[in-house]
Scaffold this active site. Structure first.
Site, PDB file in Angstrom:
ATOM      1  N   ASP A   1       0.859  -1.164   0.000  1.00 19.05           N
ATOM      2  CA  ASP A   1       0.000   0.000   0.000  1.00 19.05           C
ATOM      3  C   ASP A   1       0.910   1.233   0.000  1.00 19.05           C
ATOM      4  O   ASP A   1       2.117   1.126   0.276  1.00 19.05           O
ATOM      5  CB  ASP A   1      -0.890  -0.041   1.253  1.00 19.05           C
ATOM      6  CG  ASP A   1      -1.748   1.190   1.409  1.00 19.05           C
ATOM      7  OD1 ASP A   1      -2.385   1.597   0.416  1.00 19.05           O
ATOM      8  OD2 ASP A   1      -1.781   1.750   2.519  1.00 19.05           O
TER       9      ASP A   1
ATOM     10  N   ASP B   1      -0.184   5.087   0.983  1.00 21.42           N
ATOM     11  CA  ASP B   1      -0.403   6.111   1.998  1.00 21.42           C
ATOM     12  C   ASP B   1      -0.341   5.533   3.404  1.00 21.42           C
ATOM     13  O   ASP B   1      -0.999   4.529   3.708  1.00 21.42           O
ATOM     14  CB  ASP B   1      -1.754   6.787   1.772  1.00 21.42           C
ATOM     15  CG  ASP B   1      -1.835   7.444   0.404  1.00 21.42           C
ATOM     16  OD1 ASP B   1      -0.920   8.207   0.066  1.00 21.42           O
ATOM     17  OD2 ASP B   1      -2.803   7.167  -0.338  1.00 21.42           O
TER      18      ASP B   1
ATOM     19  N   ASP C   1      -1.440  -0.345   6.228  1.00 19.17           N
ATOM     20  CA  ASP C   1      -1.751   0.265   7.520  1.00 19.17           C
ATOM     21  C   ASP C   1      -3.237   0.251   7.850  1.00 19.17           C
ATOM     22  O   ASP C   1      -3.622   0.562   8.979  1.00 19.17           O
ATOM     23  CB  ASP C   1      -1.311   1.736   7.505  1.00 19.17           C
ATOM     24  CG  ASP C   1      -2.211   2.571   6.598  1.00 19.17           C
ATOM     25  OD1 ASP C   1      -2.993   3.396   7.105  1.00 19.17           O
ATOM     26  OD2 ASP C   1      -2.157   2.378   5.370  1.00 19.17           O
TER      27      ASP C   1
END
Length: 217
Positions: free
Chosen positions: A7, A9, A179
């Site tokens: 991922d 961001d 996250d």
């Protein structure tokens, strides 16, 4: 070779590139900073809570780019990445990428941000292959709309499966780092899920499942 999927961001970088680009559009005079960022923050709060309709965010965030050429935007994104994104790239992320590359793994970034940002940021980190939200171009300019399946929640799985088939790859031995609770759909599909600076929901799930939890800086 195995895949190492990341991922973007809050996983590879310590921030959200779409929100940071919104701030840049305000600096460029494309939007009114106070009202635009207030709406941006409301939508991003919904994202953090796992309640965002990504179509709503993309319609909002792409409207200032409607009528602008991809070349014009790319010309502005590149120095923005250098000035505002490079300083927040996690050094631990770079180490993880280097380790996977040394192991012969194929590196892929998959993000719920637009490809006009994802490609430029990934390139700065040394990653060529990305999947992100595709922007519609009509008559040589951005229309303000998206095209295809959005790489968000279940859409990340859909787009990845299409990419795997096109590339002749599989998820055998794959790793995925994220996250966000919004990526649980994909984390559950790989052999080696990793959570990075996780939100509370993802942390709880990772602890119960025994997934590795990383604190990157």
């Amino acid at each position: 070779m195995a895949l190492a999927i990341f991922d973007l961001d809050e996983t590879l970088i310590g921030g959200d590139c779409a929100s940071l680009w919104s701030e840049q559009m305000a600096r460029l005079g494309w939007v009114d900073k106070e009202s635009f960022m207030r709406k941006n923050d409301e939508l991003m709060a919904a994202y953090s809570a796992g309640e965002l309709a990504m179509e709503d965010y993309m319609a909002f965030s792409l409207e200032p780019m409607a009528g602008r050429t991809p070349e014009e935007v790319d010309h502005l994104v590149e120095p923005w990445v250098e000035d505002f994104i490079e300083p927040i790239i996690f050094s631990d992320a770079c180490t993880a990428i280097a380790n996977h590359r040394a192991a012969g793994d194929r590196i892929l970034v998959i993000s719920a941000s637009g490809t006009h940002l994802v490609k430029a940021i990934a390139a700065r980190i040394g990653i060529d292959e990305v999947l992100g939200i595709e922007l519609e171009v009509k008559h040589g300019v951005y229309s303000g709309a998206t095209t295809g399946v959005l790489t968000y929640r279940e859409g990340k799985v859909t787009r990845l499966m299409e990419w795997l088939e096109a590339e002749g790859e599989t998820l055998d031995g794959a790793s995925f780092y994220s996250d966000s609770r919004n990526d649980l759909h994909l984390l559950k599909r790989v052999d080696h899920p990793h959570v990075v600076n996780p939100d509370p929901v993802l942390r709880e799930h990772a602890e119960k499942a025994g997934w590795p939890i990383h604190r990157w800086s």
